[in-house]
Write a protein that holds these residues in place. Structure first.
Motif, PDB file in Angstrom:
ATOM      1  N   ILE A 117       0.832  -1.286  -0.125  1.00 48.96           N
ATOM      2  CA  ILE A 117       0.141  -0.046  -0.078  1.00 48.96           C
ATOM      3  C   ILE A 117       0.850   1.331   0.016  1.00 48.96           C
ATOM      4  CG2 ILE A 117      -1.535   1.185   1.426  1.00 48.96           C
ATOM      5  CD1 ILE A 117      -2.854  -1.303   2.237  1.00 48.96           C
ATOM      6  N   ALA A 118       2.307   1.219   0.551  1.00 52.93           N
ATOM      7  CA  ALA A 118       2.879   2.360   0.887  1.00 52.93           C
ATOM      8  C   ALA A 118       3.446   2.555  -0.609  1.00 52.93           C
ATOM      9  CB  ALA A 118       3.915   1.890   1.732  1.00 52.93           C
ATOM     10  N   GLY A 119       3.388   1.720  -1.517  1.00 54.85           N
ATOM     11  CA  GLY A 119       3.957   2.068  -2.920  1.00 54.85           C
ATOM     12  C   GLY A 119       5.321   2.767  -2.966  1.00 54.85           C
ATOM     13  N   SER A 120       5.409   3.865  -3.640  1.00 53.83           N
ATOM     14  CA  SER A 120       6.766   4.601  -3.805  1.00 53.83           C
ATOM     15  C   SER A 120       6.901   5.729  -2.622  1.00 53.83           C
ATOM     16  CB  SER A 120       6.684   5.399  -4.865  1.00 53.83           C
ATOM     17  OG  SER A 120       5.436   6.310  -5.291  1.00 53.83           O
ATOM     18  N   LEU A 121       6.435   5.633  -1.355  1.00 48.50           N
ATOM     19  CA  LEU A 121       6.429   6.295  -0.438  1.00 48.50           C
ATOM     20  C   LEU A 121       8.216   6.528   0.100  1.00 48.50           C
ATOM     21  CD1 LEU A 121       5.335   8.508   1.737  1.00 48.50           C
ATOM     22  CD2 LEU A 121       5.201   6.343   3.373  1.00 48.50           C
ATOM     23  N   ALA A 122       8.561   7.653  -0.197  1.00 49.51           N
ATOM     24  CA  ALA A 122      10.223   7.879  -0.498  1.00 49.51           C
ATOM     25  C   ALA A 122      10.315   8.500   0.923  1.00 49.51           C
ATOM     26  CB  ALA A 122      10.749   8.954  -1.447  1.00 49.51           C
ATOM     27  N   VAL A 123      10.478   7.490   2.008  1.00 51.16           N
ATOM     28  CA  VAL A 123      11.117   7.916   3.332  1.00 51.16           C
ATOM     29  C   VAL A 123      11.937   6.727   3.898  1.00 51.16           C
ATOM     30  CG1 VAL A 123       9.380   9.676   3.521  1.00 51.16           C
ATOM     31  CG2 VAL A 123       9.022   7.445   4.483  1.00 51.16           C
ATOM     32  N   PRO A 124      12.590   7.022   4.942  1.00 55.54           N
ATOM     33  CA  PRO A 124      13.183   5.807   5.646  1.00 55.54           C
ATOM     34  C   PRO A 124      12.185   4.856   6.034  1.00 55.54           C
ATOM     35  CG  PRO A 124      14.107   7.849   6.326  1.00 55.54           C
ATOM     36  CD  PRO A 124      13.185   8.175   5.555  1.00 55.54           C
ATOM     37  N   HIS A 125      12.412   3.572   5.986  1.00 53.02           N
ATOM     38  CA  HIS A 125      11.592   2.405   6.452  1.00 53.02           C
ATOM     39  C   HIS A 125      12.395   1.379   6.793  1.00 53.02           C
ATOM     40  CE1 HIS A 125      12.192   1.777   1.975  1.00 53.02           C
ATOM     41  NE2 HIS A 125      11.791   0.502   2.440  1.00 53.02           N
TER      42      HIS A 125
END
Length: 300
Positions: free
Chosen positions: A155-163
């Protein structure tokens, strides 16, 4: 225009005013008197040449300019807090912090409930607020309205943050033990004939339903809910079946009457991950909480 001559305390006052939309509550939030907050509002109005908050009836309503400033102000305040906290260490037994985590009801029950119990026992000064997942989760994280986000990478897809990866879970079929329409296994054709509890994720796609659609698997959906955790309770004692995550099914299998079977078709497992803003990567308190969450996830 630079910052020369600008009182940066006004940034905190503006943030409080835009959040509270009340001079009295903003003053309480800032631990100052109401006259001081009124004076700050006057200076802000002069600086922006805009009333910022206008009275409509008994309420103060932000102007279009104020609404446009609100996300920038919240992000600037969050970034400033991160800067000044970074120079200090963090002692969870002595330092009080509040954290907001956005997570589904499923993650809250399976992962965060044990976390909250441990924090209450071991580090009672810490406060954790859990909020439901919204479609603008990326914006909420960017603005600093939430500290951490737990979400399937699907669901997060291309969320560009640290994970960081937390855990995987697979889909299983659940049914009541006395449901004689369900045998030891259920194939796709049988599944299509059984009354089914569907899960609707509201503004977000349901991973299970999306996979069933892509596989062309029909279902007789007679009930739909946006509360994933309640699905086992809708199945027990009824003729319904449903697809849920195995960890959720095993959690409830010891509490309510449930049979747990293989899904009627191979479905891809979900991959839950922890996301945060880059500005909090090195924050000692955030680092501490992320490590606690990751350790609990490894034990699931």
């Amino acid at each position: 225009m630079g910052l020369d001559g600008v009182d940066l305390n006004l940034l905190l006052a503006l943030d409080a005013l835009l959040v509270e939309r009340s001079v009295t509550r903003a003053a309480e939030r800032m631990y100052v008197g109401q006259p001081a907050m009124s004076a700050s509002l006057g200076r802000l109005r002069k600086h922006f040449d805009d009333p910022l908050l206008v009275r409509e009836g008994r309420a103060l309503v932000p102007t279009p300019l104020a609404l446009s400033l609100a996300p920038l102000v919240r992000e600037a305040v969050a970034a400033s807090e991160a800067v000044f906290r970074r120079s200090r260490g963090f002692d969870p037994l002595a330092d009080r912090r509040s954290f907001t985590i956005m997570a589904s009801d499923y993650v809250t029950l399976i992962l965060l409930r044990p976390l909250l119990a441990k924090l209450a026992e071991e580090t009672p000064l810490q406060r954790v607020n859990v909020v439901p997942v919204r479609s603008d989760f990326g914006e909420q994280l960017r603005k600093g309205d939430i500290d951490l986000l737990v979400l399937p990478t699907e669901i997060a897809g291309s969320l560009a943050v640290p994970h960081r990866h937390l855990f995987n879970d697979r889909y299983v079929l659940i049914a009541d033990p006395d449901n004689d329409a369900v045998g030891a296994t259920v194939d796709v054709d049988q599944f299509a004939q059984l009354p089914y509890v569907a899960y609707s994720a509201g503004p977000l796609p349901s991973i299970a339903e999306s996979q069933l659609d892509s596989l062309g698997i029909a279902r007789r959906a007679e009930v739909s809910t946006q509360n994933f955790v309640i699905v086992p309770f809708l199945v027990t004692g009824t003729r319904f079946v449903s697809l849920v995550h195995e960890k959720l099914a095993r959690h409830f299998a010891g509490q309510v009457r449930l049979r747990v079977l293989e899904a009627p078709a191979p479905l891809r497992p979900i991959s839950e991950a922890l996301f945060w803003s880059p500005r909090n990567t090195h924050d000692p308190a955030h680092t501490w909480l992320r490590e606690r969450i990751s350790k609990l996830a490894a034990d699931l």
